[in-house]
Design an enzyme around this catalytic site. Structure first.
Site, PDB file in Angstrom:
ATOM      1  N   CYS A   1     -17.860  -8.887   8.117  1.00 25.65           N
ATOM      2  CA  CYS A   1     -17.982  -9.220   6.688  1.00 25.65           C
ATOM      3  C   CYS A   1     -18.803 -10.487   6.437  1.00 25.65           C
ATOM      4  CB  CYS A   1     -16.607  -9.359   6.051  1.00 25.65           C
ATOM      5  SG  CYS A   1     -15.633  -7.847   6.170  1.00 25.65           S
TER       6      CYS A   1
ATOM      7  N   HIS B   1     -17.011 -13.462  -0.492  1.00 20.20           N
ATOM      8  CA  HIS B   1     -16.867 -12.108   0.042  1.00 20.20           C
ATOM      9  C   HIS B   1     -15.705 -11.402  -0.661  1.00 20.20           C
ATOM     10  CE1 HIS B   1     -16.265  -8.741   2.539  1.00 20.20           C
ATOM     11  NE2 HIS B   1     -15.181  -9.215   3.137  1.00 20.20           N
TER      12      HIS B   1
ATOM     13  N   ASN C   1     -13.809  -3.549  -0.606  1.00 16.00           N
ATOM     14  CA  ASN C   1     -14.429  -4.448   0.384  1.00 16.00           C
ATOM     15  C   ASN C   1     -15.552  -3.675   1.075  1.00 16.00           C
ATOM     16  OD1 ASN C   1     -15.136  -5.944   2.632  1.00 16.00           O
ATOM     17  ND2 ASN C   1     -13.049  -6.521   3.163  1.00 16.00           N
TER      18      ASN C   1
HETATM   19  N1  COA Z   1       0.646   1.131  -0.109  1.00 17.74           N
HETATM   20  C1  COA Z   1       1.950   0.821  -0.218  1.00 17.74           C
HETATM   21  N2  COA Z   1       2.583  -0.023   0.607  1.00 17.74           N
HETATM   22  C2  COA Z   1       1.851  -0.561   1.583  1.00 17.74           C
HETATM   23  C3  COA Z   1       0.499  -0.283   1.772  1.00 17.74           C
HETATM   24  C4  COA Z   1      -0.103   0.607   0.876  1.00 17.74           C
HETATM   25  N3  COA Z   1      -1.405   0.937   0.948  1.00 17.74           N
HETATM   26  N4  COA Z   1       0.052  -0.964   2.833  1.00 17.74           N
HETATM   27  C5  COA Z   1       1.086  -1.668   3.310  1.00 17.74           C
HETATM   28  N5  COA Z   1       2.187  -1.419   2.556  1.00 17.74           N
HETATM   29  C6  COA Z   1       3.519  -1.973   2.701  1.00 17.74           C
HETATM   30  C7  COA Z   1       3.803  -2.502   4.089  1.00 17.74           C
HETATM   31  O1  COA Z   1       4.276  -1.456   4.915  1.00 17.74           O
HETATM   32  C8  COA Z   1       4.867  -3.532   3.824  1.00 17.74           C
HETATM   33  O2  COA Z   1       6.106  -2.897   3.658  1.00 17.74           O
HETATM   34  P1  COA Z   1       7.479  -3.610   4.138  1.00 17.74           P
HETATM   35  O3  COA Z   1       7.574  -4.856   3.309  1.00 17.74           O
HETATM   36  O4  COA Z   1       8.505  -2.596   3.830  1.00 17.74           O
HETATM   37  O5  COA Z   1       7.289  -3.891   5.601  1.00 17.74           O
HETATM   38  C9  COA Z   1       4.458  -4.117   2.457  1.00 17.74           C
HETATM   39  O6  COA Z   1       3.609  -3.115   1.848  1.00 17.74           O
HETATM   40  C10 COA Z   1       3.703  -5.422   2.564  1.00 17.74           C
HETATM   41  O7  COA Z   1       2.671  -5.253   3.523  1.00 17.74           O
HETATM   42  P2  COA Z   1       1.747  -6.442   3.924  1.00 17.74           P
HETATM   43  O8  COA Z   1       0.788  -6.000   4.996  1.00 17.74           O
HETATM   44  O9  COA Z   1       2.616  -7.633   4.200  1.00 17.74           O
HETATM   45  O10 COA Z   1       0.953  -6.650   2.560  1.00 17.74           O
HETATM   46  P3  COA Z   1       0.036  -7.841   2.115  1.00 17.74           P
HETATM   47  O11 COA Z   1       0.543  -8.440   0.884  1.00 17.74           O
HETATM   48  O12 COA Z   1      -0.331  -8.749   3.259  1.00 17.74           O
HETATM   49  O13 COA Z   1      -1.300  -7.056   1.701  1.00 17.74           O
HETATM   50  C11 COA Z   1      -3.500  -6.645   2.548  1.00 17.74           C
HETATM   51  C12 COA Z   1      -2.023  -6.328   2.674  1.00 17.74           C
HETATM   52  C13 COA Z   1      -4.264  -5.877   3.608  1.00 17.74           C
HETATM   53  C14 COA Z   1      -3.954  -6.205   1.182  1.00 17.74           C
HETATM   54  C15 COA Z   1      -3.697  -8.161   2.697  1.00 17.74           C
HETATM   55  O14 COA Z   1      -3.039  -8.624   3.841  1.00 17.74           O
HETATM   56  C16 COA Z   1      -5.140  -8.550   2.795  1.00 17.74           C
HETATM   57  O15 COA Z   1      -5.892  -8.417   1.847  1.00 17.74           O
HETATM   58  N6  COA Z   1      -5.561  -9.096   3.927  1.00 17.74           N
HETATM   59  C17 COA Z   1      -6.912  -9.538   4.133  1.00 17.74           C
HETATM   60  C18 COA Z   1      -7.812  -8.355   4.271  1.00 17.74           C
HETATM   61  C19 COA Z   1      -9.229  -8.719   4.493  1.00 17.74           C
HETATM   62  O16 COA Z   1      -9.680  -9.689   3.973  1.00 17.74           O
HETATM   63  N7  COA Z   1      -9.874  -7.927   5.319  1.00 17.74           N
HETATM   64  C20 COA Z   1     -11.239  -7.957   5.577  1.00 17.74           C
HETATM   65  C21 COA Z   1     -11.638  -9.078   6.402  1.00 17.74           C
HETATM   66  S1  COA Z   1     -12.932  -9.789   5.661  1.00 17.74           S
END
Ligand code: COA
Length: 355
Positions: free
Chosen positions: A120, A262, A292
């Site tokens: 990214c 980004h 993204n």
């Molecule tokens: N729909 C519903 N629930 C979902 C889900 C989805 N698509 N994906 C994950 N969950 C659930 C998980 O299983 C978890 O459940 P639990 O609490 O029962 O264990 C809960 O939602 C929280 O998951 P978590 O991974 O902690 O969510 P989060 O708030 O961290 O959000 C992202 C996840 C990926 C959106 C976030 O971590 C993020 O944006 N990270 C950075 C990504 C990024 O920048 N990537 C590119 C690099 S440049």
């Protein structure tokens, strides 16, 4: 101080026409529009159709950037470039690089053309390489493209990644100019932390875990990410990197008009603005409609912001990106006059395919 600098002379973006909404995703995955939108700010993403590859998107964005440079109309402006750099995580093939094919299809002749791989952060890295080539006198005009068919490495059954990513391409033309001109890339900060390489990766298909007839686990060929750790690192590194680039340019944070971060997650962009002490409204956002798009994210945001008339000539703009590697990068510039030759969502009659 050296006065020769790389100056942004043209800009283009292209999004494939097929749109997948959160609601459509929720019909196949255990997720919901509410979860995706509230956690990421994403409503929909553009996705390549079957048979469409990264280079097909890149050629269209590149064509638009070259036409934009010609239309922007300095005396020397022409729809050409003598170097092509493609930032991508999803080249058409593991070998060779996709940039030579793109240069060929754009009719640019036997110019140097190569890919940059920094996930990214790839576009900001590629801008740095392009600016360096201009400073060193290796090229007068460089076409820098960020393009991804990112959904090609996403497991459609993985609800932790499938809602996040989209496909698209954006490009700029850099020309040799002076540091004092609007559009000059004034200061960069680039960095990496390989210690955390496993936070974002495609485990198989490279030289570590090779392609074999018997696939140990097909999921290893898909992108995997530790979302929470990535989130924290993204905020931390983009903040520090942007501060470093601003220091190099001698600009204060209070001078910044727009923060072009980004587009990974709207909450990351809001926290980035908070950490830097700028208003959240200054952090421009298009992730709601594109998701993204990895290396395409920054130039697509620039193209969308230009099409919407957000950026005015003379505005001070700070770009920052972060991704797998880990790798990050920032650059600052004053916004130049740019005539677009088409907005990212404009259709094409037929997408250019290799001969
Ligand atoms: N729909 C519903 N629930 C979902 C889900 C989805 N698509 N994906 C994950 N969950 C659930 C998980 O299983 C978890 O459940 P639990 O609490 O029962 O264990 C809960 O939602 C929280 O998951 P978590 O991974 O902690 O969510 P989060 O708030 O961290 O959000 C992202 C996840 C990926 C959106 C976030 O971590 C993020 O944006 N990270 C950075 C990504 C990024 O920048 N990537 C590119 C690099 S440049």
């Amino acid at each position: 101080m050296r006065t020769r600098a790389a100056v942004v002379a043209g800009l283009g973006g292209y999004l494939p026409p097929h749109v997948v909404t959160n609601k459509m995703l929720a019909e196949q995955l255990d997720t919901s529009d509410e979860w995706i939108y509230s956690r990421t700010g994403i409503r929909q993403r553009h996705v390549v159709s079957a048979g469409m590859a990264t280079s097909d998107l890149a050629v269209e964005a590149g064509r638009r950037a070259l036409a934009s440079a010609a239309a922007t109309g300095t005396a020397t402006a022409t729809a050409t470039a003598n170097m092509v750099i493609l930032a991508t995580t999803t080249p058409d093939y593991p070998c060779p690089a996709s940039a030579p094919d793109i240069a060929f299809r754009l009719g640019l002749g036997p110019v140097p053309a190569f890919d940059v791989s920094a996930v990214c952060a790839g576009f900001v890295y590629a801008l740095g390489v392009g600016a360096g080539a201009i400073s060193a006198g290796l090229a007068e005009r460089v076409l820098v493209i960020g393009a991804e068919a990112f959904t090609s490495i996403i497991d459609p059954r993985d609800r932790t990644t499938a809602p996040i990513f989209g496909d698209g391409a954006g490009a700029v033309v850099l020309r040799a100019g002076e540091r004092t001109e609007p559009g000059a890339l004034l200061a960069f900060d680039l960095g990496s932390d390989g210690h955390l390489k496993d936070l974002i990766r495609v485990p198989a298909g490279g030289s570590r875990q090779r392609l074999t007839e018997a696939v140990p686990d097909p999921r290893d060929y898909y992108f995997a990410m530790q979302g929470k750790a990535v989130f924290k690192n993204a905020v931390q590194h983009m903040t520090a990197s942007l501060q470093a680039a601003l220091r190099s340019a001698g600009w204060g944070l209070d001078e910044i008009d727009w923060l072009v971060g980004h587009q990974a997650n709207v909450r990351i962009l809001q926290l980035l603005a908070d950490q830097l002490g700028v208003r959240r409204e200054q952090a421009v956002v298009n992730i709601d409609s594109v998701g993204n798009t990895s290396a395409a994210s920054i130039p697509l945001m620039l193209a969308d912001g230009t099409a919407a008339g957000t950026f005015a000539v003379g505005d001070k703009i700070a770009l920052t990106a972060f991704g797998g590697g880990l790798a990050w990068g920032s650059v600052v510039l004053t916004w130049p006059r740019i005539e677009l030759a088409g907005a990212p969502r404009d259709a094409v009659e037929s997408i250019s395919q290799p001969a």
